[in-house]
Design an enzyme around this catalytic site. Structure first.
Site, mmCIF file in Angstrom:
data_model
loop_
_atom_site.group_PDB
_atom_site.id
_atom_site.type_symbol
_atom_site.label_atom_id
_atom_site.label_comp_id
_atom_site.label_asym_id
_atom_site.label_seq_id
_atom_site.Cartn_x
_atom_site.Cartn_y
_atom_site.Cartn_z
ATOM 1 N N HIS A 49 0.844 -1.215 0.000
ATOM 2 C CA HIS A 49 0.000 0.000 0.000
ATOM 3 C C HIS A 49 0.874 1.259 0.000
ATOM 4 O O HIS A 49 0.485 2.289 -0.539
ATOM 5 C CB HIS A 49 -0.904 0.026 1.248
ATOM 6 C CG HIS A 49 -1.725 -1.218 1.417
ATOM 7 N ND1 HIS A 49 -2.660 -1.632 0.497
ATOM 8 C CD2 HIS A 49 -1.731 -2.170 2.395
ATOM 9 C CE1 HIS A 49 -3.233 -2.764 0.914
ATOM 10 N NE2 HIS A 49 -2.676 -3.112 2.044
ATOM 11 N N HIS A 54 5.527 6.812 6.533
ATOM 12 C CA HIS A 54 5.206 6.317 5.196
ATOM 13 C C HIS A 54 4.660 7.478 4.383
ATOM 14 O O HIS A 54 4.469 8.581 4.921
ATOM 15 C CB HIS A 54 4.175 5.177 5.274
ATOM 16 C CG HIS A 54 2.888 5.638 5.838
ATOM 17 N ND1 HIS A 54 2.597 5.588 7.192
ATOM 18 C CD2 HIS A 54 1.824 6.247 5.257
ATOM 19 C CE1 HIS A 54 1.415 6.110 7.406
ATOM 20 N NE2 HIS A 54 0.929 6.529 6.244
ATOM 21 N N HIS A 64 2.078 8.952 0.863
ATOM 22 C CA HIS A 64 0.996 8.775 -0.116
ATOM 23 C C HIS A 64 1.348 9.706 -1.267
ATOM 24 O O HIS A 64 1.835 10.819 -1.033
ATOM 25 C CB HIS A 64 -0.358 9.173 0.492
ATOM 26 C CG HIS A 64 -0.686 8.413 1.748
ATOM 27 N ND1 HIS A 64 -1.452 7.261 1.751
ATOM 28 C CD2 HIS A 64 -0.333 8.625 3.045
ATOM 29 C CE1 HIS A 64 -1.573 6.812 2.994
ATOM 30 N NE2 HIS A 64 -0.888 7.617 3.803
ATOM 31 N N GLU A 88 -3.281 13.281 0.869
ATOM 32 C CA GLU A 88 -4.574 12.821 1.422
ATOM 33 C C GLU A 88 -5.354 14.043 1.910
ATOM 34 O O GLU A 88 -6.471 14.296 1.472
ATOM 35 C CB GLU A 88 -4.317 11.816 2.549
ATOM 36 C CG GLU A 88 -3.586 10.558 2.035
ATOM 37 C CD GLU A 88 -3.953 9.303 2.765
ATOM 38 O OE1 GLU A 88 -3.720 9.230 3.986
ATOM 39 O OE2 GLU A 88 -4.506 8.396 2.137
ATOM 40 N N HIS A 131 3.442 10.796 6.339
ATOM 41 C CA HIS A 131 2.789 10.551 7.629
ATOM 42 C C HIS A 131 3.795 9.979 8.620
ATOM 43 O O HIS A 131 4.422 8.952 8.350
ATOM 44 C CB HIS A 131 1.616 9.580 7.462
ATOM 45 C CG HIS A 131 0.444 10.214 6.792
ATOM 46 N ND1 HIS A 131 -0.566 9.501 6.189
ATOM 47 C CD2 HIS A 131 0.124 11.521 6.624
ATOM 48 C CE1 HIS A 131 -1.464 10.324 5.684
ATOM 49 N NE2 HIS A 131 -1.071 11.565 5.935
ATOM 50 N N THR A 174 -6.268 6.446 7.703
ATOM 51 C CA THR A 174 -6.761 6.746 6.352
ATOM 52 C C THR A 174 -6.784 5.498 5.475
ATOM 53 O O THR A 174 -7.057 5.579 4.287
ATOM 54 C CB THR A 174 -5.897 7.816 5.670
ATOM 55 O OG1 THR A 174 -4.577 7.274 5.498
ATOM 56 C CG2 THR A 174 -5.855 9.095 6.479
ATOM 57 N N THR A 175 -6.454 4.360 6.099
ATOM 58 C CA THR A 175 -6.631 3.079 5.382
ATOM 59 C C THR A 175 -7.403 2.149 6.299
ATOM 60 O O THR A 175 -7.448 2.379 7.521
ATOM 61 C CB THR A 175 -5.269 2.385 5.097
ATOM 62 O OG1 THR A 175 -4.685 1.998 6.356
ATOM 63 C CG2 THR A 175 -4.319 3.293 4.346
#
Ligand SMILES: COc1ccc(C[C@H]2SC(=O)NC2=O)c(OC)c1
Ligand SMILES: [Zn+2]
Length: 261
Positions: free
Chosen positions: A64, A94, A96, A106, A119, A199-200
């Site tokens: 992911h 991590h 995005h 995000e 994040h 957020t996941t």
């Protein structure tokens, strides 16, 4: 087994509510931050980020995102003060990002997306014994979000982007010593804060969000390194790891506070 969640047509954010009904909950993340609606709170203290003696363990592609894991056996790397009641211990960081620089973050600010978002994930080690325990607890997690846009080369990021070739495929992990995320912080620690969620999936509503106002800049070359990562493992069809972001979710009456005016 059910279709694994992801960011594709059939398993993406609009489908997550099927297996994770909390996706339609009252405090979901990310959100669009409307700066004129953010309330300056003079009681918010400056954020204290103590990353000096940080120990990096590994870098990991979980299918992911790309995750840097830190040693969290003691509270040597913590954030405190700001909107927090107790210190929160750094566990992992991590990213995005998008397939193009026009989107990928995000959180958004007045409807603007950034190319990427970092994040930094922390857990309440005062109340809980392990990250796993904190990850399901109501006051368990605090995540710092840092916007990333393209511009000049970011010297602090090279160590990371130069290691991505080791974790190209889903499930790959490599030893990754000596990285300090302190080098990724912007000059200003001014922030917005609000109560939100992972957020996941599992989308738990137990995150104190701290989103820094000032973005950091990385080069186009560094940005391209992210897009060489894959969602897929060695045996599957190649799926470039891009657009691994959840879009903004309804605010549902939540108040966003600003640490600055
Ligand atoms: C079960 O515990 C979890 C699960 C997933 C994440 C990662 C999510 S949450 C975020 O902000 N971004 C992400 O990709 C997590 O991080 C705190 C904690
Ligand atoms: Zn994240």
């Amino acid at each position: 087994t059910g279709l694994q969640w992801g960011y594709g047509e059939d398993n993406g954010p609009s489908e997550w509510h099927i297996d994770f009904p909390i996706a339609q909950g009252s405090r979901q993340s990310p959100i669009n931050i409307v700066t004129s609606d953010a309330v300056y709170d003079p009681d918010l203290l400056p954020l204290s980020i103590c990353y000096d003696s940080c120990t990096t363990l590994s870098i990991f592609n979980d299918g992911h995102s790309v995750i840097v894991e830190f040693d969290d056996v003691d509270s040597k790397t913590v954030i405190q003060s700001g909107p927090l009641q107790v210190p929160y211990r750094l566990k992992q960081c991590h990213f995005h990002w998008g397939g193009k620089n026009t989107h990928g973050s995000e959180h958004t600010v007045n409807g603007k997306s950034y190319a990427s978002e970092l994040h930094l994930v922390h857990w309440n080690a005062v109340k809980y014994k392990t990250f796993a325990e904190a990850a399901v607890a109501p006051d368990g997690l605090a995540v710092i979000g840092i916007f990333i846009e393209t511009g000049d080369d970011h010297p602090g990021l090279h160590q990371l982007t130069d290691a991505f070739y080791m974790v190209k495929f889903k499930g790959s992990k490599a030893v990754f010593p000596g990285f300090n995320p302190k080098s990724l912080l912007p000059k200003s620690l001014h922030y917005w804060t609000y109560p939100g969620s992972l957020t996941t999936p599992p989308l738990y509503e137990n995150v104190i969000w701290i989103v820094l106002k000032e973005p950091i800049k990385i080069s186009q070359k560094q940005m391209h390194r992210f897009r060489l990562l894959l969602f897929s493992n060695e045996d599957e069809d190649r799926l470039p790891m891009i657009d691994n972001f959840r879009p903004p979710q309804p605010l549902k009456g939540r108040k966003v506070r600003a640490s600055f005016c």
